[in-house]
Scaffold this motif. Structure first.
Motif, PDB file in Angstrom:
ATOM      1  N   SER A  61       0.827  -1.196   0.000  1.00 66.24           N
ATOM      2  CA  SER A  61       0.000   0.000   0.000  1.00 66.24           C
ATOM      3  C   SER A  61       0.867   1.254   0.000  1.00 66.24           C
ATOM      4  CB  SER A  61      -0.900  -0.004   1.240  1.00 66.24           C
ATOM      5  OG  SER A  61      -1.544   1.235   1.380  1.00 66.24           O
ATOM      6  N   LEU A  62       0.797   1.998  -1.093  1.00 65.33           N
ATOM      7  CA  LEU A  62       1.514   3.262  -1.187  1.00 65.33           C
ATOM      8  C   LEU A  62       1.023   4.240  -0.117  1.00 65.33           C
ATOM      9  CD1 LEU A  62       3.591   4.894  -2.774  1.00 65.33           C
ATOM     10  CD2 LEU A  62       1.759   5.542  -4.341  1.00 65.33           C
ATOM     11  N   GLU A  63      -0.280   4.207   0.149  1.00 67.58           N
ATOM     12  CA  GLU A  63      -0.858   5.094   1.164  1.00 67.58           C
ATOM     13  C   GLU A  63      -0.296   4.790   2.552  1.00 67.58           C
ATOM     14  OE1 GLU A  63      -2.625   3.306  -1.040  1.00 67.58           O
ATOM     15  OE2 GLU A  63      -3.411   4.861  -2.354  1.00 67.58           O
ATOM     16  N   THR A  64      -0.170   3.515   2.884  1.00 65.97           N
ATOM     17  CA  THR A  64       0.345   3.137   4.200  1.00 65.97           C
ATOM     18  C   THR A  64       1.783   3.605   4.378  1.00 65.97           C
ATOM     19  OG1 THR A  64      -1.104   1.212   4.324  1.00 65.97           O
ATOM     20  CG2 THR A  64       0.857   1.187   5.732  1.00 65.97           C
ATOM     21  N   PHE A  65       2.623   3.372   3.386  1.00 64.50           N
ATOM     22  CA  PHE A  65       4.015   3.810   3.503  1.00 64.50           C
ATOM     23  C   PHE A  65       4.115   5.327   3.508  1.00 64.50           C
ATOM     24  CE2 PHE A  65       4.888  -0.598   2.355  1.00 64.50           C
ATOM     25  CZ  PHE A  65       5.866  -0.893   3.297  1.00 64.50           C
ATOM     26  N   SER A  66       3.195   6.009   2.843  1.00 62.13           N
ATOM     27  CA  SER A  66       3.171   7.478   2.880  1.00 62.13           C
ATOM     28  C   SER A  66       2.809   7.976   4.279  1.00 62.13           C
ATOM     29  CB  SER A  66       2.182   8.026   1.850  1.00 62.13           C
ATOM     30  OG  SER A  66       2.577   7.654   0.552  1.00 62.13           O
ATOM     31  N   ILE A  67       1.867   7.314   4.911  1.00 62.66           N
ATOM     32  CA  ILE A  67       1.505   7.675   6.291  1.00 62.66           C
ATOM     33  C   ILE A  67       2.675   7.404   7.226  1.00 62.66           C
ATOM     34  CG2 ILE A  67       0.017   7.067   8.255  1.00 62.66           C
ATOM     35  CD1 ILE A  67      -2.219   6.575   6.110  1.00 62.66           C
ATOM     36  N   TYR A  68       3.338   6.245   7.059  1.00 66.13           N
ATOM     37  CA  TYR A  68       4.538   5.953   7.857  1.00 66.13           C
ATOM     38  C   TYR A  68       5.559   7.074   7.702  1.00 66.13           C
ATOM     39  CZ  TYR A  68       3.228   1.014   8.589  1.00 66.13           C
ATOM     40  OH  TYR A  68       2.613  -0.146   8.947  1.00 66.13           O
ATOM     41  N   LEU A  69       5.764   7.507   6.466  1.00 62.77           N
ATOM     42  CA  LEU A  69       6.747   8.559   6.200  1.00 62.77           C
ATOM     43  C   LEU A  69       6.393   9.846   6.943  1.00 62.77           C
ATOM     44  CD1 LEU A  69       9.199   9.714   4.738  1.00 62.77           C
ATOM     45  CD2 LEU A  69       7.690  10.197   2.795  1.00 62.77           C
ATOM     46  N   VAL A  70       5.143  10.255   6.870  1.00 62.22           N
ATOM     47  CA  VAL A  70       4.726  11.480   7.559  1.00 62.22           C
ATOM     48  C   VAL A  70       4.958  11.352   9.068  1.00 62.22           C
ATOM     49  CG1 VAL A  70       2.726  12.910   8.153  1.00 62.22           C
ATOM     50  CG2 VAL A  70       3.076  12.174   5.786  1.00 62.22           C
ATOM     51  N   LEU A  71       4.592  10.213   9.630  1.00 60.04           N
ATOM     52  CA  LEU A  71       4.794   9.990  11.070  1.00 60.04           C
ATOM     53  C   LEU A  71       6.277   9.988  11.432  1.00 60.04           C
ATOM     54  CD1 LEU A  71       2.138   7.203  11.674  1.00 60.04           C
ATOM     55  CD2 LEU A  71       2.028   9.583  12.437  1.00 60.04           C
ATOM     56  N   GLN A  72       7.087   9.339  10.614  1.00 61.46           N
ATOM     57  CA  GLN A  72       8.521   9.265  10.900  1.00 61.46           C
ATOM     58  C   GLN A  72       9.172  10.640  10.815  1.00 61.46           C
ATOM     59  OE1 GLN A  72       9.125   6.367   7.885  1.00 61.46           O
ATOM     60  NE2 GLN A  72       8.983   4.638   9.291  1.00 61.46           N
ATOM     61  N   VAL A  73       8.789  11.424   9.833  1.00 62.73           N
ATOM     62  CA  VAL A  73       9.325  12.789   9.722  1.00 62.73           C
ATOM     63  C   VAL A  73       8.874  13.623  10.923  1.00 62.73           C
ATOM     64  CG1 VAL A  73       9.211  14.939   8.386  1.00 62.73           C
ATOM     65  CG2 VAL A  73       9.600  12.749   7.223  1.00 62.73           C
ATOM     66  N   ALA A  74       7.615  13.476  11.308  1.00 67.53           N
ATOM     67  CA  ALA A  74       7.103  14.233  12.463  1.00 67.53           C
ATOM     68  C   ALA A  74       7.868  13.883  13.736  1.00 67.53           C
ATOM     69  CB  ALA A  74       5.608  13.966  12.649  1.00 67.53           C
TER      70      ALA A  74
ATOM     71  N   VAL B 234      14.277   5.093   4.721  1.00 67.24           N
ATOM     72  CA  VAL B 234      13.903   3.768   4.228  1.00 67.24           C
ATOM     73  C   VAL B 234      12.497   3.825   3.621  1.00 67.24           C
ATOM     74  CG1 VAL B 234      13.492   1.363   4.851  1.00 67.24           C
ATOM     75  CG2 VAL B 234      15.433   2.571   5.843  1.00 67.24           C
ATOM     76  N   SER B 235      11.587   4.528   4.279  1.00 69.83           N
ATOM     77  CA  SER B 235      10.230   4.672   3.739  1.00 69.83           C
ATOM     78  C   SER B 235      10.242   5.376   2.392  1.00 69.83           C
ATOM     79  CB  SER B 235       9.331   5.436   4.718  1.00 69.83           C
ATOM     80  OG  SER B 235       9.040   4.635   5.836  1.00 69.83           O
ATOM     81  N   VAL B 236      11.074   6.402   2.249  1.00 70.80           N
ATOM     82  CA  VAL B 236      11.192   7.099   0.967  1.00 70.80           C
ATOM     83  C   VAL B 236      11.670   6.126  -0.109  1.00 70.80           C
ATOM     84  CG1 VAL B 236      12.535   8.838  -0.300  1.00 70.80           C
ATOM     85  CG2 VAL B 236      11.494   9.424   1.892  1.00 70.80           C
ATOM     86  N   ALA B 237      12.650   5.295   0.226  1.00 69.49           N
ATOM     87  CA  ALA B 237      13.151   4.312  -0.740  1.00 69.49           C
ATOM     88  C   ALA B 237      12.038   3.353  -1.160  1.00 69.49           C
ATOM     89  CB  ALA B 237      14.328   3.537  -0.146  1.00 69.49           C
TER      90      ALA B 237
END
Length: 96
Positions: free
Chosen positions: A44-57, A80-83
């Motif tokens: 899920s691209l959406e799930t990894f995008s949410i992970y990315l936002v949380l990790q950056v935050a 890693v999420s960006v990759a």
């Protein structure tokens, strides 16, 4: 016994750093599997995008509160999420 004394006794900073690094390492098998199989079906691209936002935050939280573990470990996890996101987008939309 105060919580600070308990934290000192059980070496809490070491424990937290260990789990922070494990958080980064836990995502690496996904990257290797995507590279090896070139299959992103079911991811899920959406799930990894949410992970990315949380990790950056949380990485920014670490920066602003001077918490090196949050800043470094969550920043690495974000990379890693960006990759993973780049691999999903590339393999899903640009490779025939």
């Amino acid at each position: 016994m105060t919580r600070e004394e308990i934290a000192r006794k059980i070496h809490w900073p070491f424990i937290v750093w260990t789990f922070g690094i494990l958080n980064v390492i836990a995502m690496l098998p996904q990257v290797f599997q995507i590279i090896h199989t070139r299959n992103v079906e079911g991811l899920s691209l959406e799930t990894f995008s949410i992970y990315l936002v949380l990790q950056v935050a949380f990485s920014l939280e670490g920066y602003f509160t001077r918490n090196k573990m949050f800043m470094i470990c969550m920043g690495l996890s974000a990379m890693v999420s960006v990759a993973i996101i780049i691999l999903i987008v590339y393999l899903r939309y640009f490779v025939v």
